[in-house]
Design a protein around this motif. Structure first.
Motif, PDB file in Angstrom:
ATOM      1  N   PRO A 245      -3.035  14.506   4.231  1.00 48.49           N
ATOM      2  CA  PRO A 245      -2.356  13.345   4.283  1.00 48.49           C
ATOM      3  C   PRO A 245      -1.153  13.044   3.222  1.00 48.49           C
ATOM      4  O   PRO A 245      -1.465  13.211   2.023  1.00 48.49           O
ATOM      5  CB  PRO A 245      -3.247  11.994   4.320  1.00 48.49           C
ATOM      6  CG  PRO A 245      -4.263  12.765   3.466  1.00 48.49           C
ATOM      7  CD  PRO A 245      -4.532  14.220   3.856  1.00 48.49           C
TER       8      PRO A 245
ATOM      9  N   SER B  95       0.075  13.286   8.824  1.00 49.01           N
ATOM     10  CA  SER B  95      -1.132  14.483   8.464  1.00 49.01           C
ATOM     11  C   SER B  95      -0.302  15.807   8.211  1.00 49.01           C
ATOM     12  O   SER B  95      -0.228  15.943   9.708  1.00 49.01           O
ATOM     13  CB  SER B  95      -2.314  14.402   9.197  1.00 49.01           C
ATOM     14  OG  SER B  95      -3.241  15.104   8.594  1.00 49.01           O
TER      15      SER B  95
ATOM     16  N   ASP C 155       2.086   7.322  11.328  1.00 48.79           N
ATOM     17  CA  ASP C 155       1.634   6.091  11.662  1.00 48.79           C
ATOM     18  C   ASP C 155       2.670   4.927  11.103  1.00 48.79           C
ATOM     19  O   ASP C 155       3.566   5.454  10.173  1.00 48.79           O
ATOM     20  CB  ASP C 155       0.543   5.933  10.350  1.00 48.79           C
ATOM     21  CG  ASP C 155      -0.583   6.729  10.998  1.00 48.79           C
ATOM     22  OD1 ASP C 155      -1.015   6.953  12.220  1.00 48.79           O
ATOM     23  OD2 ASP C 155      -1.666   7.010  10.118  1.00 48.79           O
TER      24      ASP C 155
ATOM     25  N   ARG D 201       2.602  10.798   2.897  1.00 48.31           N
ATOM     26  CA  ARG D 201       3.613   9.677   2.870  1.00 48.31           C
ATOM     27  C   ARG D 201       5.203  10.236   3.096  1.00 48.31           C
ATOM     28  O   ARG D 201       5.583  10.570   2.057  1.00 48.31           O
ATOM     29  CB  ARG D 201       3.625   8.491   1.937  1.00 48.31           C
ATOM     30  CG  ARG D 201       4.443   7.440   2.431  1.00 48.31           C
ATOM     31  CD  ARG D 201       4.169   6.043   1.679  1.00 48.31           C
ATOM     32  NE  ARG D 201       4.838   4.923   1.948  1.00 48.31           N
ATOM     33  CZ  ARG D 201       4.233   4.078   2.774  1.00 48.31           C
ATOM     34  NH1 ARG D 201       2.776   4.299   2.945  1.00 48.31           N
ATOM     35  NH2 ARG D 201       4.916   3.094   3.283  1.00 48.31           N
TER      36      ARG D 201
ATOM     37  N   SER E   8      -3.000   2.174  10.492  1.00 54.60           N
ATOM     38  CA  SER E   8      -3.585   3.529  10.911  1.00 54.60           C
ATOM     39  C   SER E   8      -3.550   3.946  12.439  1.00 54.60           C
ATOM     40  O   SER E   8      -3.834   3.044  13.297  1.00 54.60           O
ATOM     41  CB  SER E   8      -5.056   3.401  10.197  1.00 54.60           C
ATOM     42  OG  SER E   8      -5.837   4.602  10.825  1.00 54.60           O
TER      43      SER E   8
ATOM     44  N   MET F  80       2.463  -2.906   5.067  1.00 57.83           N
ATOM     45  CA  MET F  80       1.147  -1.969   5.018  1.00 57.83           C
ATOM     46  C   MET F  80       1.488  -0.908   6.213  1.00 57.83           C
ATOM     47  O   MET F  80       2.181  -1.016   7.007  1.00 57.83           O
ATOM     48  CB  MET F  80       0.205  -2.901   5.387  1.00 57.83           C
ATOM     49  CG  MET F  80       0.105  -3.590   6.762  1.00 57.83           C
ATOM     50  SD  MET F  80      -1.353  -4.594   7.241  1.00 57.83           S
ATOM     51  CE  MET F  80      -0.708  -5.982   8.329  1.00 57.83           C
ATOM     52  N   THR F  81       0.571   0.139   6.020  1.00 61.76           N
ATOM     53  CA  THR F  81       0.699   1.420   6.953  1.00 61.76           C
ATOM     54  C   THR F  81      -0.335   1.189   7.972  1.00 61.76           C
ATOM     55  O   THR F  81      -1.604   0.739   7.524  1.00 61.76           O
ATOM     56  CB  THR F  81       0.486   2.587   6.165  1.00 61.76           C
ATOM     57  OG1 THR F  81       1.513   2.663   5.345  1.00 61.76           O
ATOM     58  CG2 THR F  81       0.550   3.721   7.124  1.00 61.76           C
TER      59      THR F  81
ATOM     60  N   ASP G  16       0.941  -1.334   0.035  1.00 58.47           N
ATOM     61  CA  ASP G  16      -0.069   0.079   0.159  1.00 58.47           C
ATOM     62  C   ASP G  16       1.010   1.438   0.059  1.00 58.47           C
ATOM     63  O   ASP G  16       1.978   1.128   0.313  1.00 58.47           O
ATOM     64  CB  ASP G  16      -0.888  -0.006   1.205  1.00 58.47           C
ATOM     65  CG  ASP G  16      -0.285   0.364   2.675  1.00 58.47           C
ATOM     66  OD1 ASP G  16       0.725   1.143   2.600  1.00 58.47           O
ATOM     67  OD2 ASP G  16      -0.892  -0.125   3.590  1.00 58.47           O
ATOM     68  N   ASN G  17       0.315   2.250  -0.396  1.00 61.34           N
ATOM     69  CA  ASN G  17       1.080   3.486  -0.481  1.00 61.34           C
ATOM     70  C   ASN G  17       0.563   4.608   0.385  1.00 61.34           C
ATOM     71  O   ASN G  17       0.167   5.965   0.044  1.00 61.34           O
ATOM     72  CB  ASN G  17       1.316   3.659  -1.847  1.00 61.34           C
ATOM     73  CG  ASN G  17       2.614   5.059  -1.938  1.00 61.34           C
ATOM     74  OD1 ASN G  17       3.439   4.781  -1.200  1.00 61.34           O
ATOM     75  ND2 ASN G  17       2.568   5.817  -2.805  1.00 61.34           N
ATOM     76  N   ARG G  18      -0.266   4.269   1.415  1.00 60.60           N
ATOM     77  CA  ARG G  18      -1.022   5.236   2.371  1.00 60.60           C
ATOM     78  C   ARG G  18      -0.119   6.126   3.022  1.00 60.60           C
ATOM     79  O   ARG G  18       1.073   5.824   3.238  1.00 60.60           O
ATOM     80  CB  ARG G  18      -1.939   4.553   3.231  1.00 60.60           C
ATOM     81  CG  ARG G  18      -2.941   3.654   2.612  1.00 60.60           C
ATOM     82  CD  ARG G  18      -3.892   2.972   3.526  1.00 60.60           C
ATOM     83  NE  ARG G  18      -3.326   2.485   4.690  1.00 60.60           N
ATOM     84  CZ  ARG G  18      -3.909   1.523   5.691  1.00 60.60           C
ATOM     85  NH1 ARG G  18      -4.969   0.957   5.472  1.00 60.60           N
ATOM     86  NH2 ARG G  18      -3.056   1.054   6.655  1.00 60.60           N
ATOM     87  N   ALA G  19      -0.891   7.314   3.500  1.00 61.23           N
ATOM     88  CA  ALA G  19      -0.192   8.500   4.101  1.00 61.23           C
ATOM     89  C   ALA G  19       0.552   7.866   5.555  1.00 61.23           C
ATOM     90  O   ALA G  19      -0.338   6.981   6.036  1.00 61.23           O
ATOM     91  CB  ALA G  19      -1.175   9.312   4.231  1.00 61.23           C
ATOM     92  N   THR G  20       1.297   8.476   5.929  1.00 62.64           N
ATOM     93  CA  THR G  20       2.118   7.874   7.145  1.00 62.64           C
ATOM     94  C   THR G  20       1.907   9.183   8.490  1.00 62.64           C
ATOM     95  O   THR G  20       2.378   8.997   9.323  1.00 62.64           O
ATOM     96  CB  THR G  20       3.372   7.459   7.260  1.00 62.64           C
ATOM     97  OG1 THR G  20       4.245   8.514   6.508  1.00 62.64           O
ATOM     98  CG2 THR G  20       3.583   6.191   6.243  1.00 62.64           C
TER      99      THR G  20
END
Length: 109
Positions: A63, A58, A98, A65, A86, A83-84, A52-56
């Protein structure tokens, strides 16, 4: 930041064997800095592929990464999971970022 990355990659090039480097590299979006960061890491033999490339983090409500795990793929190291996590799934906040959870497999040459 680019100079710091070049210094780090030069120092890491002297280390033999599988290697994982992680941290807040303060790169985000499609900025020139992010593109040059990953290009330099790739030239040094590092990969950062993730499930995944979700934000880590804010930043002012947006958000982004910032955190990555880089690893040298050519040393037989393969990422099997990334995975990041939440912050809403964590009972205790120990950082404003995160965390990234990863699993690696070492395949002997």
């Amino acid at each position: 930041r680019q100079g710091q990355l070049e210094f780090l990659l030069k120092a890491l090039s002297k280390i033999n064997g599988p290697l994982i480097v992680g941290g807040d590299f303060n790169t985000w979006g499609t900025s020139y800095l992010e593109k040059s960061f990953f290009a330099a890491a790739e030239r040094a033999g590092f990969s950062w592929e993730a499930n995944d490339n979700r934000a880590t983090f804010s930043m002012v409500g947006a958000p982004v990464r910032l955190d990555y795990l880089l690893f040298r793929k050519g040393d037989g190291l393969h990422r099997t999971l990334a995975m990041t996590l939440s912050s809403i799934n964590r009972p205790v906040m120990i950082s404003d970022h995160d965390p990234i959870y990863s699993r690696f497999q070492l395949i002997p040459k």
